[in-house]
Design a protein around this motif. Structure first.
Motif, PDB file in Angstrom:
ATOM      1  N   VAL A  38       0.875  -1.168   0.000  1.00  0.00           N
ATOM      2  CA  VAL A  38       0.000   0.000   0.000  1.00  0.00           C
ATOM      3  C   VAL A  38       0.917   1.225   0.000  1.00  0.00           C
ATOM      4  O   VAL A  38       1.807   1.341   0.839  1.00  0.00           O
ATOM      5  CB  VAL A  38      -0.931   0.012   1.238  1.00  0.00           C
ATOM      6  CG1 VAL A  38      -1.868   1.206   1.194  1.00  0.00           C
ATOM      7  CG2 VAL A  38      -1.706  -1.299   1.332  1.00  0.00           C
ATOM      8  N   VAL A  39       0.679   2.120  -0.958  1.00  0.00           N
ATOM      9  CA  VAL A  39       1.572   3.258  -1.159  1.00  0.00           C
ATOM     10  C   VAL A  39       0.759   4.560  -1.166  1.00  0.00           C
ATOM     11  O   VAL A  39      -0.331   4.608  -1.734  1.00  0.00           O
ATOM     12  CB  VAL A  39       2.336   3.102  -2.501  1.00  0.00           C
ATOM     13  CG1 VAL A  39       3.219   4.299  -2.780  1.00  0.00           C
ATOM     14  CG2 VAL A  39       3.161   1.824  -2.492  1.00  0.00           C
ATOM     15  N   ALA A  40       1.311   5.588  -0.537  1.00  0.00           N
ATOM     16  CA  ALA A  40       0.724   6.932  -0.560  1.00  0.00           C
ATOM     17  C   ALA A  40       1.829   7.920  -0.869  1.00  0.00           C
ATOM     18  O   ALA A  40       2.865   7.915  -0.200  1.00  0.00           O
ATOM     19  CB  ALA A  40       0.073   7.259   0.777  1.00  0.00           C
ATOM     20  N   ALA A  41       1.632   8.720  -1.906  1.00  0.00           N
ATOM     21  CA  ALA A  41       2.622   9.726  -2.320  1.00  0.00           C
ATOM     22  C   ALA A  41       4.005   9.102  -2.521  1.00  0.00           C
ATOM     23  O   ALA A  41       5.020   9.669  -2.132  1.00  0.00           O
ATOM     24  CB  ALA A  41       2.685  10.870  -1.308  1.00  0.00           C
ATOM     25  N   GLY A  42       4.037   7.905  -3.103  1.00  0.00           N
ATOM     26  CA  GLY A  42       5.296   7.237  -3.389  1.00  0.00           C
ATOM     27  C   GLY A  42       5.966   6.576  -2.202  1.00  0.00           C
ATOM     28  O   GLY A  42       7.054   6.022  -2.326  1.00  0.00           O
ATOM     29  N   ARG A  43       5.316   6.604  -1.041  1.00  0.00           N
ATOM     30  CA  ARG A  43       5.896   6.023   0.177  1.00  0.00           C
ATOM     31  C   ARG A  43       5.088   4.818   0.641  1.00  0.00           C
ATOM     32  O   ARG A  43       3.861   4.837   0.637  1.00  0.00           O
ATOM     33  CB  ARG A  43       5.933   7.062   1.294  1.00  0.00           C
ATOM     34  CG  ARG A  43       6.833   8.237   0.936  1.00  0.00           C
ATOM     35  CD  ARG A  43       6.921   9.231   2.052  1.00  0.00           C
ATOM     36  NE  ARG A  43       7.571   8.594   3.190  1.00  0.00           N
ATOM     37  CZ  ARG A  43       7.438   9.019   4.434  1.00  0.00           C
ATOM     38  NH1 ARG A  43       6.682  10.040   4.716  1.00  0.00           N
ATOM     39  NH2 ARG A  43       8.075   8.407   5.423  1.00  0.00           N
ATOM     40  N   LEU A  44       5.793   3.796   1.070  1.00  0.00           N
ATOM     41  CA  LEU A  44       5.188   2.576   1.584  1.00  0.00           C
ATOM     42  C   LEU A  44       4.471   2.865   2.900  1.00  0.00           C
ATOM     43  O   LEU A  44       5.067   3.397   3.831  1.00  0.00           O
ATOM     44  CB  LEU A  44       6.286   1.530   1.798  1.00  0.00           C
ATOM     45  CG  LEU A  44       5.885   0.177   2.344  1.00  0.00           C
ATOM     46  CD1 LEU A  44       4.990  -0.552   1.352  1.00  0.00           C
ATOM     47  CD2 LEU A  44       7.141  -0.651   2.633  1.00  0.00           C
ATOM     48  N   THR A  45       3.180   2.512   2.970  1.00  0.00           N
ATOM     49  CA  THR A  45       2.417   2.750   4.194  1.00  0.00           C
ATOM     50  C   THR A  45       1.848   1.460   4.789  1.00  0.00           C
ATOM     51  O   THR A  45       1.373   1.461   5.918  1.00  0.00           O
ATOM     52  CB  THR A  45       1.250   3.725   3.952  1.00  0.00           C
ATOM     53  OG1 THR A  45       0.369   3.173   2.976  1.00  0.00           O
ATOM     54  CG2 THR A  45       1.761   5.079   3.482  1.00  0.00           C
ATOM     55  N   GLY A  46       1.883   0.371   4.025  1.00  0.00           N
ATOM     56  CA  GLY A  46       1.352  -0.883   4.527  1.00  0.00           C
ATOM     57  C   GLY A  46       1.504  -1.982   3.503  1.00  0.00           C
ATOM     58  O   GLY A  46       2.058  -1.770   2.414  1.00  0.00           O
ATOM     59  N   ILE A  47       1.030  -3.147   3.839  1.00  0.00           N
ATOM     60  CA  ILE A  47       0.993  -4.268   2.909  1.00  0.00           C
ATOM     61  C   ILE A  47      -0.282  -5.045   3.210  1.00  0.00           C
ATOM     62  O   ILE A  47      -0.676  -5.180   4.370  1.00  0.00           O
ATOM     63  CB  ILE A  47       2.248  -5.161   2.996  1.00  0.00           C
ATOM     64  CG1 ILE A  47       2.253  -6.186   1.858  1.00  0.00           C
ATOM     65  CG2 ILE A  47       2.376  -5.803   4.360  1.00  0.00           C
ATOM     66  CD1 ILE A  47       3.603  -6.873   1.638  1.00  0.00           C
ATOM     67  N   ILE A  48      -0.921  -5.516   2.172  1.00  0.00           N
ATOM     68  CA  ILE A  48      -2.155  -6.269   2.329  1.00  0.00           C
ATOM     69  C   ILE A  48      -1.979  -7.619   1.651  1.00  0.00           C
ATOM     70  O   ILE A  48      -1.444  -7.702   0.552  1.00  0.00           O
ATOM     71  CB  ILE A  48      -3.361  -5.476   1.787  1.00  0.00           C
ATOM     72  CG1 ILE A  48      -4.669  -6.147   2.156  1.00  0.00           C
ATOM     73  CG2 ILE A  48      -3.252  -5.224   0.316  1.00  0.00           C
ATOM     74  CD1 ILE A  48      -5.873  -5.238   2.026  1.00  0.00           C
ATOM     75  N   SER A  49      -2.382  -8.656   2.346  1.00  0.00           N
ATOM     76  CA  SER A  49      -2.239 -10.009   1.811  1.00  0.00           C
ATOM     77  C   SER A  49      -3.601 -10.568   1.424  1.00  0.00           C
ATOM     78  O   SER A  49      -4.644 -10.048   1.829  1.00  0.00           O
ATOM     79  CB  SER A  49      -1.589 -10.933   2.850  1.00  0.00           C
ATOM     80  OG  SER A  49      -2.506 -11.200   3.896  1.00  0.00           O
ATOM     81  N   ILE A  50      -3.578 -11.649   0.685  1.00  0.00           N
ATOM     82  CA  ILE A  50      -4.823 -12.312   0.320  1.00  0.00           C
ATOM     83  C   ILE A  50      -5.549 -12.779   1.585  1.00  0.00           C
ATOM     84  O   ILE A  50      -6.780 -12.753   1.649  1.00  0.00           O
ATOM     85  CB  ILE A  50      -4.572 -13.472  -0.677  1.00  0.00           C
ATOM     86  CG1 ILE A  50      -5.884 -13.989  -1.273  1.00  0.00           C
ATOM     87  CG2 ILE A  50      -3.783 -14.590  -0.044  1.00  0.00           C
ATOM     88  CD1 ILE A  50      -6.546 -13.035  -2.226  1.00  0.00           C
ATOM     89  N   GLY A  51      -4.802 -13.145   2.604  1.00  0.00           N
ATOM     90  CA  GLY A  51      -5.418 -13.528   3.874  1.00  0.00           C
ATOM     91  C   GLY A  51      -6.173 -12.379   4.513  1.00  0.00           C
ATOM     92  O   GLY A  51      -7.267 -12.561   5.062  1.00  0.00           O
ATOM     93  N   ASP A  52      -5.608 -11.169   4.439  1.00  0.00           N
ATOM     94  CA  ASP A  52      -6.297  -9.985   4.961  1.00  0.00           C
ATOM     95  C   ASP A  52      -7.595  -9.742   4.199  1.00  0.00           C
ATOM     96  O   ASP A  52      -8.626  -9.405   4.796  1.00  0.00           O
ATOM     97  CB  ASP A  52      -5.412  -8.738   4.829  1.00  0.00           C
ATOM     98  CG  ASP A  52      -4.114  -8.829   5.591  1.00  0.00           C
ATOM     99  OD1 ASP A  52      -4.074  -9.469   6.665  1.00  0.00           O
ATOM    100  OD2 ASP A  52      -3.112  -8.248   5.102  1.00  0.00           O
ATOM    101  N   VAL A  53      -7.544  -9.913   2.895  1.00  0.00           N
ATOM    102  CA  VAL A  53      -8.719  -9.705   2.044  1.00  0.00           C
ATOM    103  C   VAL A  53      -9.805 -10.722   2.391  1.00  0.00           C
ATOM    104  O   VAL A  53     -10.980 -10.363   2.560  1.00  0.00           O
ATOM    105  CB  VAL A  53      -8.336  -9.786   0.548  1.00  0.00           C
ATOM    106  CG1 VAL A  53      -9.572  -9.768  -0.339  1.00  0.00           C
ATOM    107  CG2 VAL A  53      -7.392  -8.641   0.177  1.00  0.00           C
ATOM    108  N   VAL A  54      -9.430 -11.977   2.495  1.00  0.00           N
ATOM    109  CA  VAL A  54     -10.400 -13.034   2.811  1.00  0.00           C
ATOM    110  C   VAL A  54     -11.023 -12.795   4.185  1.00  0.00           C
ATOM    111  O   VAL A  54     -12.246 -12.892   4.353  1.00  0.00           O
ATOM    112  CB  VAL A  54      -9.746 -14.430   2.722  1.00  0.00           C
ATOM    113  CG1 VAL A  54     -10.657 -15.504   3.299  1.00  0.00           C
ATOM    114  CG2 VAL A  54      -9.376 -14.748   1.287  1.00  0.00           C
TER     115      VAL A  54
END
Length: 143
Positions: free
Chosen positions: A106-122
């Protein structure tokens, strides 16, 4: 639902990164230590240079047993699919399916702010469905 909603609900919101010049052996240790399936590759912890997963390691091990001493940059995926916090979760699900990826930075203004996995989505989707079921059940039993 938006990506930022899913990220904010995660217990551990810290994003573990690894430098492209770190060894695959160091990568494997970090994956095990943090119990995750992928790490964002970044020179400075803010800009995304790539992403590397357990799958990348296993596929290289199949053809090159010395890969553990190689640099992460040699096995990472450089063409990274990213998303923004304001993106719809349904759009992310489509991206993950179309491109066969399990982890999206997950990126905002070119900076890494998080990561989302398929497990998070499920997990998020199951929560939505359970809420809808409970609402319908409540409605049916009131009438």
């Amino acid at each position: 639902m938006r990506i930022k909603d899913v990220i904010s609900a995660k217990a551990d919101q810290a994003v573990v990164t690894i430098a492209p010049d770190a060894t695959v052996r160091e990568l494997v240790a970090l994956l095990a230590e943090h119990n995750v399936g992928a790490l964002v590759v970044s020179e400075d912890g803010e800009r995304v240079s790539g992403i590397v997963s357990e799958r990348d390691v296993v596929r290289r091990l199949h053809t090159d047993e010395a890969v553990l001493d190689s640099a992460v940059g040699a096995i990472m995926t450089a063409d990274v699919r990213t998303c923004a916090g304001e993106d719809a979760l349904t759009d992310l699900m489509q991206t993950m399916t179309e491109h066969r990826v399990r982890h999206v930075p997950v990126v905002a203004a070119g900076r890494l702010t998080g990561i989302i996995s398929i497990g998070d989505v499920v997990k998020s989707r199951i929560g939505e469905l359970e809420f809808e079921r409970d609402q319908l059940d409540s409605y049916v039993h009131r009438t």
